[in-house]
Design a protein around this motif. Structure first.
Motif, short mmCIF file in Angstrom:
data_model
loop_
_atom_site.label_atom_id
_atom_site.label_comp_id
_atom_site.label_asym_id
_atom_site.label_seq_id
_atom_site.Cartn_x
_atom_site.Cartn_y
_atom_site.Cartn_z
N CYS A 322 1.08 -9.34 -9.79
CA CYS A 322 0.84 -7.96 -9.36
C CYS A 322 1.76 -7.02 -10.15
N ASP A 331 4.01 4.03 -5.43
CA ASP A 331 4.36 2.71 -4.91
C ASP A 331 3.09 1.90 -4.66
N VAL A 332 3.23 0.58 -4.71
CA VAL A 332 2.11 -0.31 -4.42
C VAL A 332 2.48 -1.20 -3.24
N LYS A 333 1.47 -1.71 -2.57
CA LYS A 333 1.69 -2.63 -1.47
C LYS A 333 1.80 -4.04 -2.03
N ALA A 358 10.59 -3.25 -0.41
CA ALA A 358 9.24 -3.58 0.06
C ALA A 358 9.16 -5.03 0.53
N SER A 370 5.22 -3.67 8.13
CA SER A 370 5.68 -2.77 7.08
C SER A 370 4.51 -2.27 6.24
N PRO A 371 4.43 -0.96 6.00
CA PRO A 371 3.35 -0.43 5.17
C PRO A 371 3.55 -0.74 3.69
N MET A 372 4.71 -1.27 3.32
CA MET A 372 5.01 -1.54 1.92
C MET A 372 4.67 -2.97 1.52
N ARG A 373 4.29 -3.79 2.50
CA ARG A 373 4.08 -5.21 2.22
C ARG A 373 2.94 -5.74 3.07
N ASP A 374 2.15 -6.61 2.50
CA ASP A 374 1.02 -7.20 3.20
C ASP A 374 1.36 -8.63 3.60
#
Length: 472
Positions: A322, A331-333, A358, A370-374
């Motif tokens: 990624c 920013d990306v998830k 993240a 967390s909205p920064m990590r899936d």
């Protein structure tokens, strides 16, 4: 008396400009601290012999460019003059700069300009730096054709940064033009010239009339191109990636319309975060179906050079590649933690702090995870490697844990872009006698295996390629 001395004289060489014969500012000094004065002289000679003869002139020209940058109104007005002093501390030419907006303050313009000069210093081949003229420098510093939202509609030699080898315009190329021009979208691999595919080598050495190269393609690859082929390097200065992309695509189409064979040269593989897809569609819309030539992706090659298998029985059953930054610098998830998976992050070293936040940010937000990590949080003791300039002679590998990697990176000083991040237990799988029991044993031994891997240290740094690559 020698036994009371705490200093020794260095063996010094001052480089001269091969054109003028005048001394340049560049000096190299070696010392063995009294352990072998004659050997110091020999080491100095061997270092000098391996450097391009134009290296002194390159230093002189960069000094002139920096002086011109310092004197610009934006730098003076913004008070950022000291930022141009590269000796002030640890820097990276890829440190994030906001995308150029429709209105910029003098400070924003100055910062962007200084970062562009830093990237020229880092990425341009030394022979090209040595041949910069005052006009070249003025073109580098002016903002014509680079304003936000502007669309470059006409190809001009001043828009792209030329790495000229005796030919200054596509209008004067000596090759016989074919009625039907071609565009080749080519991957140059991770950097080492030996990793070029035969198709890429043929495209560069036998078919190209014009090469439009991304800035990350190393000089060793560009040096393979015949001297009568024009080479241009994309002016992807900070905040202008989209503008430079348009410039390169339009340049390729115009040259192909003249019947020339254009090689659009990218590092790694063109379809792995190389924006190849949009170029294919653009060229197709303008009447040219490009030939896409794959390259060895740095996402796989660099970990291999670092001794890291992205998949390994008993350790890593899968891997994800990624990016560390999204479109227009957003920013990306990022993926969540999976013990059996290796995570490869491209374009993330300059944003390491944000990446770590993240990955390690705890869940518990009102809106859920967390909205920064899936996915799950990464443990602090997860192994991580930063691989800089993978496959090239000055490759550097920094290995540590998520907890200590920022301190490790700061400890080595100047960064060496391009870099990438590899995270997961595969980072230590082949170290020493190997450790392939990660999945079978579970996390119960994790702190013990980290200790076996790093010993009493918090990180490890390795410079250069393994023995044998110098002859391949």
């Amino acid at each position: 008396m020698p036994e009371f001395c705490d200093f020794s004289f260095a063996s010094v060489h001052r480089f001269v400009d091969p054109e003028s014969g005048q001394s340049t500012p560049l000096q190299i000094a070696t010392t063995t601290n009294g352990q072998g004065c004659r050997l110091a002289g020999r080491i100095r000679r061997e270092i000098v012999a391996k450097l391009p003869k134009e290296v002194g002139a390159a230093v002189e020209k960069m000094g002139k460019l920096r002086t011109m940058t310092r004197a610009s109104d934006e730098v003076v007005d913004s008070g950022l003059d000291s930022e141009l002093n590269e000796d002030n501390g640890v820097t990276t030419p890829n440190f994030p700069v906001p995308i150029r907006g429709s209105i910029e303050t003098s400070s924003e313009t100055a910062l962007r300009r200084m970062k562009w000069v830093a990237q020229v210093s880092e990425y341009w081949p030394l022979p090209r730096l040595a041949t910069m003229t005052t006009e070249d420098m003025q073109n580098l510093l002016r903002s014509e054709g680079m304003e936000a939202g502007s669309e470059v509609r006409h190809f001009s030699g001043g828009i792209l940064s030329p790495f000229s080898k005796g030919v200054h315009s596509i209008h004067s190329l000596p090759h016989p033009a074919s009625p039907n021009g071609k565009i080749l979208l080519v991957g140059s691999g991770p950097g080492h010239p030996s990793l070029l595919t035969i198709a890429t080598h043929n495209a560069l050495t036998r078919h190209a009339h014009l090469v439009l190269s991304d800035k990350l393609v190393p000089a060793a690859v560009l040096a393979l191109i015949p001297a009568d082929v024009e080479v241009r390097i994309a002016r992807k200065f900070p905040g202008n990636a989209d503008g430079a992309q348009i410039e390169m695509m339009e340049a390729a189409v115009e040259a192909a319309q003249r019947g020339l064979t254009v090689v659009r040269l990218k590092q790694g593989d063109p379809v792995v975060y190389g924006r190849a897809g949009e170029e294919v569609l653009y060229f197709r819309a303008h009447g040219f179906e490009p030939i896409v030539i794959p390259g060895v992706s740095s996402a796989l090659a660099a970990p291999t050079f670092a001794g890291i298998p992205v998949t390994q029985r008993g350790v890593a059953e899968s891997f994800i590649v990624c990016t560390g930054v999204g479109r227009q610098g957003k920013d990306v998830k990022l993926p969540g933690y999976d013990r059996a998976r290796t995570l490869v992050i491209l374009m993330g070293v300059a944003r390491l702090a944000q990446v770590l936040k993240a990955l390690r940010d705890e869940a518990g937000h009102e809106e859920g995870p967390s909205p920064m990590r899936d996915g799950p949080t990464f443990p602090d003791n997860t192994p991580i490697a930063i691989i800089e300039r993978g496959s090239m002679p000055d490759q550097r590998i920094i290995t540590s844990t998520l907890k200590n990697i920022i301190a490790a990176l700061e400890s080595v000083g100047e960064q060496r872009p391009p870099g990438m991040i590899v995270i997961g237990w595969s980072v230590l799988a082949l170290w020493g006698k190997g450790d392939v029991g990660v999945l079978d044993e579970g996390p119960v031994r994790d702190y013990e295996r980290i200790g076996e891997w790093l010993g009493d240290a918090s990180w490890r740094v390795k410079d250069g390629l393994d023995v044998g690559w110098d002859v391949l």
